[in-house]
Each structure stands twice: as structure tokens, then as C-alpha cells.
Write a protein that holds these residues in place. Structure first.
Motif, mmCIF file in Angstrom:
data_model
loop_
_atom_site.group_PDB
_atom_site.id
_atom_site.type_symbol
_atom_site.label_atom_id
_atom_site.label_comp_id
_atom_site.label_asym_id
_atom_site.label_seq_id
_atom_site.Cartn_x
_atom_site.Cartn_y
_atom_site.Cartn_z
ATOM 1 N N GLU A 72 0.800 -1.222 0.000
ATOM 2 C CA GLU A 72 0.000 0.000 0.000
ATOM 3 C C GLU A 72 0.838 1.279 0.000
ATOM 4 O O GLU A 72 0.492 2.240 -0.684
ATOM 5 C CB GLU A 72 -0.964 -0.003 1.197
ATOM 6 C CG GLU A 72 -2.180 -0.881 0.993
ATOM 7 C CD GLU A 72 -2.973 -0.498 -0.245
ATOM 8 O OE1 GLU A 72 -3.171 0.713 -0.464
ATOM 9 O OE2 GLU A 72 -3.366 -1.390 -1.001
ATOM 10 N N PRO A 73 1.958 1.343 0.756
ATOM 11 C CA PRO A 73 2.775 2.565 0.667
ATOM 12 C C PRO A 73 3.278 2.823 -0.744
ATOM 13 O O PRO A 73 3.322 3.971 -1.196
ATOM 14 C CB PRO A 73 3.937 2.273 1.630
ATOM 15 C CG PRO A 73 3.383 1.297 2.612
ATOM 16 C CD PRO A 73 2.447 0.446 1.824
ATOM 17 N N LEU A 74 3.634 1.746 -1.463
ATOM 18 C CA LEU A 74 4.087 1.913 -2.843
ATOM 19 C C LEU A 74 2.954 2.401 -3.722
ATOM 20 O O LEU A 74 3.147 3.275 -4.588
ATOM 21 C CB LEU A 74 4.642 0.581 -3.360
ATOM 22 C CG LEU A 74 5.273 0.599 -4.753
ATOM 23 C CD1 LEU A 74 6.445 1.563 -4.799
ATOM 24 C CD2 LEU A 74 5.713 -0.797 -5.153
ATOM 25 N N LYS B 135 0.190 6.871 -6.637
ATOM 26 C CA LYS B 135 -0.950 7.762 -6.805
ATOM 27 C C LYS B 135 -0.517 9.223 -6.698
ATOM 28 O O LYS B 135 -0.979 10.081 -7.468
ATOM 29 C CB LYS B 135 -2.007 7.455 -5.753
ATOM 30 C CG LYS B 135 -2.719 6.120 -5.948
ATOM 31 C CD LYS B 135 -3.718 5.868 -4.831
ATOM 32 C CE LYS B 135 -4.398 4.517 -4.986
ATOM 33 N NZ LYS B 135 -5.318 4.238 -3.849
ATOM 34 N N GLN B 136 0.373 9.514 -5.757
ATOM 35 C CA GLN B 136 0.856 10.882 -5.605
ATOM 36 C C GLN B 136 1.647 11.315 -6.842
ATOM 37 O O GLN B 136 1.532 12.454 -7.299
ATOM 38 C CB GLN B 136 1.717 10.993 -4.350
ATOM 39 C CG GLN B 136 0.949 10.787 -3.051
ATOM 40 C CD GLN B 136 1.843 10.933 -1.830
ATOM 41 O OE1 GLN B 136 2.443 11.965 -1.585
ATOM 42 N NE2 GLN B 136 1.933 9.867 -1.046
ATOM 43 N N LEU B 137 2.462 10.396 -7.387
ATOM 44 C CA LEU B 137 3.214 10.728 -8.597
ATOM 45 C C LEU B 137 2.277 11.016 -9.760
ATOM 46 O O LEU B 137 2.514 11.934 -10.556
ATOM 47 C CB LEU B 137 4.139 9.558 -8.961
ATOM 48 C CG LEU B 137 5.446 9.448 -8.178
ATOM 49 C CD1 LEU B 137 6.137 8.127 -8.478
ATOM 50 C CD2 LEU B 137 6.375 10.608 -8.506
ATOM 51 N N GLU C 140 5.038 17.834 -2.023
ATOM 52 C CA GLU C 140 5.950 16.997 -1.233
ATOM 53 C C GLU C 140 5.286 15.650 -0.979
ATOM 54 O O GLU C 140 4.150 15.571 -0.527
ATOM 55 C CB GLU C 140 6.272 17.681 0.101
ATOM 56 C CG GLU C 140 7.261 16.892 0.944
ATOM 57 C CD GLU C 140 7.652 17.638 2.208
ATOM 58 O OE1 GLU C 140 8.315 17.042 3.066
ATOM 59 O OE2 GLU C 140 7.265 18.819 2.333
ATOM 60 N N PHE C 141 6.010 14.581 -1.279
ATOM 61 C CA PHE C 141 5.479 13.238 -1.075
ATOM 62 C C PHE C 141 5.412 12.921 0.416
ATOM 63 O O PHE C 141 6.270 13.344 1.199
ATOM 64 C CB PHE C 141 6.357 12.199 -1.772
ATOM 65 C CG PHE C 141 6.369 12.331 -3.264
ATOM 66 C CD1 PHE C 141 5.324 11.858 -4.020
ATOM 67 C CD2 PHE C 141 7.431 12.954 -3.914
ATOM 68 C CE1 PHE C 141 5.322 11.978 -5.396
ATOM 69 C CE2 PHE C 141 7.447 13.086 -5.278
ATOM 70 C CZ PHE C 141 6.385 12.602 -6.022
ATOM 71 N N SER C 142 4.382 12.180 0.778
ATOM 72 C CA SER C 142 4.219 11.773 2.181
ATOM 73 C C SER C 142 3.949 10.276 2.224
ATOM 74 O O SER C 142 3.453 9.682 1.267
ATOM 75 C CB SER C 142 3.053 12.539 2.824
ATOM 76 O OG SER C 142 1.835 12.270 2.137
ATOM 77 N N ILE C 143 4.258 9.677 3.375
ATOM 78 C CA ILE C 143 4.067 8.241 3.548
ATOM 79 C C ILE C 143 3.822 7.959 5.023
ATOM 80 O O ILE C 143 4.251 8.727 5.903
ATOM 81 C CB ILE C 143 5.310 7.470 3.038
ATOM 82 C CG1 ILE C 143 4.983 5.984 2.869
ATOM 83 C CG2 ILE C 143 6.489 7.646 3.949
ATOM 84 C CD1 ILE C 143 6.076 5.201 2.186
ATOM 85 N N GLN D 77 10.347 4.583 3.369
ATOM 86 C CA GLN D 77 10.654 5.882 3.966
ATOM 87 C C GLN D 77 11.851 6.526 3.246
ATOM 88 O O GLN D 77 11.830 7.725 2.927
ATOM 89 C CB GLN D 77 10.990 5.700 5.465
ATOM 90 C CG GLN D 77 9.893 5.045 6.290
ATOM 91 C CD GLN D 77 8.780 6.023 6.654
ATOM 92 O OE1 GLN D 77 8.870 7.207 6.361
ATOM 93 N NE2 GLN D 77 7.729 5.519 7.287
ATOM 94 N N ILE D 78 12.872 5.705 2.979
ATOM 95 C CA ILE D 78 14.048 6.224 2.271
ATOM 96 C C ILE D 78 13.668 6.653 0.855
ATOM 97 O O ILE D 78 14.097 7.706 0.368
ATOM 98 C CB ILE D 78 15.159 5.148 2.237
ATOM 99 C CG1 ILE D 78 15.641 4.846 3.667
ATOM 100 C CG2 ILE D 78 16.325 5.596 1.365
ATOM 101 C CD1 ILE D 78 16.630 3.698 3.748
ATOM 102 N N LEU D 79 12.848 5.826 0.178
ATOM 103 C CA LEU D 79 12.402 6.167 -1.173
ATOM 104 C C LEU D 79 11.655 7.493 -1.186
ATOM 105 O O LEU D 79 11.885 8.348 -2.065
ATOM 106 C CB LEU D 79 11.511 5.048 -1.714
ATOM 107 C CG LEU D 79 10.846 5.301 -3.074
ATOM 108 C CD1 LEU D 79 11.897 5.470 -4.161
ATOM 109 C CD2 LEU D 79 9.892 4.161 -3.423
ATOM 110 N N THR D 80 10.769 7.701 -0.217
ATOM 111 C CA THR D 80 10.005 8.944 -0.151
ATOM 112 C C THR D 80 10.919 10.135 0.090
ATOM 113 O O THR D 80 10.768 11.198 -0.539
ATOM 114 C CB THR D 80 8.952 8.854 0.960
ATOM 115 O OG1 THR D 80 8.128 7.703 0.753
ATOM 116 C CG2 THR D 80 8.067 10.091 0.979
#
Length: 425
Positions: A174-176, A181-183, A193-196, A205-208
Motif C-alpha cells: 500500500e505505501p508503494l 498515486k501521488q506521482l 511533497e510526497f508523504s508516507i 521511507q528512504i524512497l520517499t
């Protein structure tokens, strides 16, 4: 299965369906294995019981008993084959030794049958044992009932494990999906700004964080680009305007033929520089909004003007430039951009051609420039004249065109730009 997991959005559902299928298969296998195991264990137990009863029967026959004797409520022993019930007697005639379960129709009566021999006073006698094994074995209802208990327990465990796997897959995937969806929804917003979720895996977290860093860097680059477009126009145009005005003043004075030619060269170079500045600034302003650029027709007059503005060196070399227009394409490119692209190709062809002619052809889909130079392998500089082919390649890539530079079979080089009208229209 591979087609259903191409999207992470359906991956959790696919995993759940796959796990349910595996659970059903495991349940069926567990039921079958359990039923076969019960049947096998019952047969082994009956065989061991028959061997124990055999020893008891032999002792009693040696002690003096004959004919048919009852070992217990389940087992009868015989030392005379003629006393054995007819169905089993016919079955044992062809065997010297036998141990196994026999099922007789029509009532499906099962008996554990043993046939062997023993010695008494130096003489060998046959011995037969018939055990009512079906009295102590599980019947069909009991086997089904016990197997269902096993399958139910296995199913409950599989449901528990499946639920755990499903929840874990949701937590991992789901985080992916949320980042995707944000992209998709903020693709044109460099400020977003992307959030997770804080509960997402550390890698997400690192990817975000990295995505936010890259977007910040991109936003800074865009702002610098916008600042360049805003200030460079004035800073570049002002000195060019001064040079242009000074050239016109010089042209009014009476001059020698040599001086007049130099003034014309300065004026021509100034025009080319102004065109280049307009094109580069146009790219800075419009390259991110290519779809918003109006569609316009590239006519023969515009092409003739471009050739005239970039053919001063051709006149010095006494080169002929021929133009053939089959049709006029419609493109999403401003006049300065076309001037820069075609002008660079023309100047590059002039620089590579010591003598002869340069042919220019244009139709609905492409423009082709052929020179009489020495070909690609002998060009002193693969980048062409000035910024040359590098600018042409960059502009072609940005506008979705295809630029090629190849050797001609009998002449010099062929520089071709495929406009790809499907992209521009």
C-alpha cells in the motif's frame, strides 16, 4: 498468475486468491493422506494381530486341539482347509503362505486372512486364521468424520496464516501504491511533497525522502531556468541591439567593397545570434508545455528566408543551394526554433562542402539536406559548425522529431529530420 500481478494495486488480491487456492489444495491432500494413513495403519495392525493369534493357535493345535478353534471373539483358527468357509477356501488354494485383508462381496465383509503351516511330531500341517477385522476398523463415516476434523483444523490454520499474509502484503504494498498515486496526481506540480505513513517499511521511507529531495532539486533547477529566461532576454538582447544599430550606421557611410562585405558579415552574424537567443529562450519558456504550442504551417517562403540568412558563406564559396518543396508540413515549433535547426544544418553542410551544391528538400513529413562534402568519416569535427549538430539533436529530441545523419551513396552527407506529424498533430 503473472498477468494478474503486473499491477501492485491488484497484487494483494492476487496473493489472497493464490493463498486460498493453495489452502484448498493442501486441504484435499491432507484429507487424502489422512484417509490413506488410517487405512494403512489399520491393515498393519490387523496383520500384527494375526501373527500374534497364529502363535496362540499353533500352541493349542500342538497341545492336541484340532479342526476349528476360537482364539477370541474376533479370530477363528483352522488346521484343516476343508473346515474353512467356502469363499476363503477357494481363495487360499493357490497360496502356500498368505497374509492380508480380503473383502468379500456382496456385503463387503472384510476379514484378515492368514495362511501358513506348523510342524507336529515331524509332520507339517496347514493353519488358517480368519479375523473379523472390520469389527475394529473405522467405518466410512468415522473416516470421513475424522478426516473432516483434520481438514477443518488445517483450514483454520491456513485462514489465520492467510489473514496474516494478506495484512503483511497490504502493509508492504500500500505505501508503494500511495506513492504511485501521488506521482500520478501531482506529476506537473514541482512544489508537491510526497508523504508516507510512519508505519511503512524503512525502504519506503528512504524512497520517499529521496523523491522529495529530487523534486526539491528539480524545483530549484526550474526556478533557476525561469530566472534565466526572465533576465537573460534583456541582458542578451541589449548588446545585440547595440551591435545591430551600429552596423546600420556603418552601412549608411560610403565604404570600400571590402568594408561593405565585412559590415554585411557583422549584420548577418548579429541576426543569427538574435535568432539563436530567441530560440534558446523559447525552449526555456515552452519546452515543458509543448502541447500548448500552436500548430502552424512551415511554408516555402519561411524556408527560403532561412536559407538566405544562413548562406553567406555559400556565396563566398560559390556553392549552389537548390530548394525543392513537395508539401508544407504543420509543426508545433516557433519560427526561431526552425531557423536554428535548419540554419545549423545548412551552415554545417556549407562548412563541409568545398565545392558543388547543397540540395534542400521538404515534404509533409521531413526535411532533407544533402551536401557534396567528403562524408562523415572525414569530417574534422563530428559536432559540425559551432554548436551545430548538438543543438539540432537536442531540439529534435525535445520536439519529438527524429534526426539522422548518414553518408550519401554518391555525394556527401544526408541530414534528415523526420517530423513525425502524428506526434505534432
Amino acid at each position: 498468475m503473472s498477468a494478474s500481478i503486473r499491477s501492485t494495486k491488484s497484487l494483494t488480491t492476487s496473493l489472497a486468491a493464490f493463498f486460498i487456492t493453495i489452502s484448498v489444495v493442501i486441504g484435499v491432500i491432507a484429507f487424502t493422506v489422512f484417509a490413506l494413513a488410517i487405512h494403512w495403519s489399520e491393515d498393519r495392525m490387523g496383520e500384527r494381530r494375526a501373527l500374534l493369534d497364529r502363535d496362540i493357535a499353533i500352541e493349542r493345535f500342538i497341545a492336541g486341539e484340532n479342526g476349528k478353534i476360537k482364539i477370541d471373539v474376533l479370530t477363528d483358527a483352522y488346521n484343516d482347509l476343508s473346515l474353512v468357509p467356502q469363499p476363503y477356501r477357494q481363495f487360499l488354494v493357490d497360496y502356500d503362505h498368505y497374509l492380508g485383508e480380503v473383502e468379500m462381496a456382496p456385503h463387503s465383509i472384510s476379514r484378515m486372512v492368514y495362511k501358513g503351516s506348523y510342524s507336529k511330531n515331524g509332520q507339517s500341517y496347514d493353519i488358517v486364521l480368519l479375523s473379523r477385522i472390520d469389527n475394529i476398523e473405522f467405518d466410512l463415516d468415522e473416516i470421513v468424520y475424522s478426516s473432516l476434523i483434520v481438514v477443518t483444523i488445517v483450514s483454520i490454520l491456513m485462514c489465520i496464516f492467510g489473514t496474516v499474509v494478506y495484512r503483511l502484503s497490504i502493509r508492504l504494498i500500500e505505501p508503494l501504491n500511495d506513492i504511485a498515486k501521488q506521482l500520478e496526481s501531482h506529476s506537473g506540480n514541482s512544489e508537491h511533497e510526497f508523504s508516507i505513513s510512519n508505519q511503512a517499511a524503512e525502504e519506503f521511507q528512504i524512497l520517499t525522502d529521496r523523491l522529495n529531495q529530487y523534486r526539491t532539486d528539480l524545483n530549484l533547477a526550474l526556478k533557476r531556468e525561469q530566472a534565466f529566461a526572465r533576465y537573460a532576454s534583456h541582458e542578451l538582447r541589449t548588446p545585440l541591439t547595440v551591435v545591430k544599430g551600429a552596423t546600420k550606421l556603418l552601412a549608411r557611410k560610403e565604404q570600400t567593397e571590402f568594408s561593405q562585405r565585412q559590415v554585411e558579415r557583422i549584420d548577418n552574424a548579429t541576426e543569427q545570434m538574435i535568432t539563436m537567443v530567441d530560440a534558446l529562450l523559447g525552449l526555456v519558456r515552452y519546452e515543458r508545455n509543448v502541447d500548448d504550442i500552436p500548430l502552424r504551417e512551415i511554408n516555402q517562403q519561411e524556408l527560403e528566408t532561412i536559407l538566405a540568412d544562413n548562406s553567406l558563406q555559400a556565396r563566398d564559396k560559390q556553392l549552389d543551394i537548390t530548394l525543392t518543396v513537395h508539401s508544407q508540413p504543420k509543426l508545433k515549433a516557433a519560427a526561431p526554433v526552425m531557423n536554428m535547426v535548419i540554419g545549423n544544418l545548412i551552415r554545417n553542410a556549407i562548412a563541409a562542402t568545398p565545392q558543388g551544391e547543397i540540395s534542400v528538400e521538404m515534404d509533409q513529413d521531413k526535411i532533407v539536406i544533402i551536401d557534396d562534402g567528403s562524408g562523415l568519416t572525414e569530417l574534422a569535427s563530428p559536432q559540425g559548425h559551432g554548436l551545430g549538430l548538438l543543438i539540432v539533436e537536442d531540439l529534435s529530441r525535445r520536439y519529438g522529431w527524429q534526426f539522422t545523419l548518414t553518408n550519401h551513396a554518391t555525394r556527401g552527407c544526408i541530414a534528415a529530420i523526420q517530423f513525425q506529424p502524428n506526434h505534432d498533430n
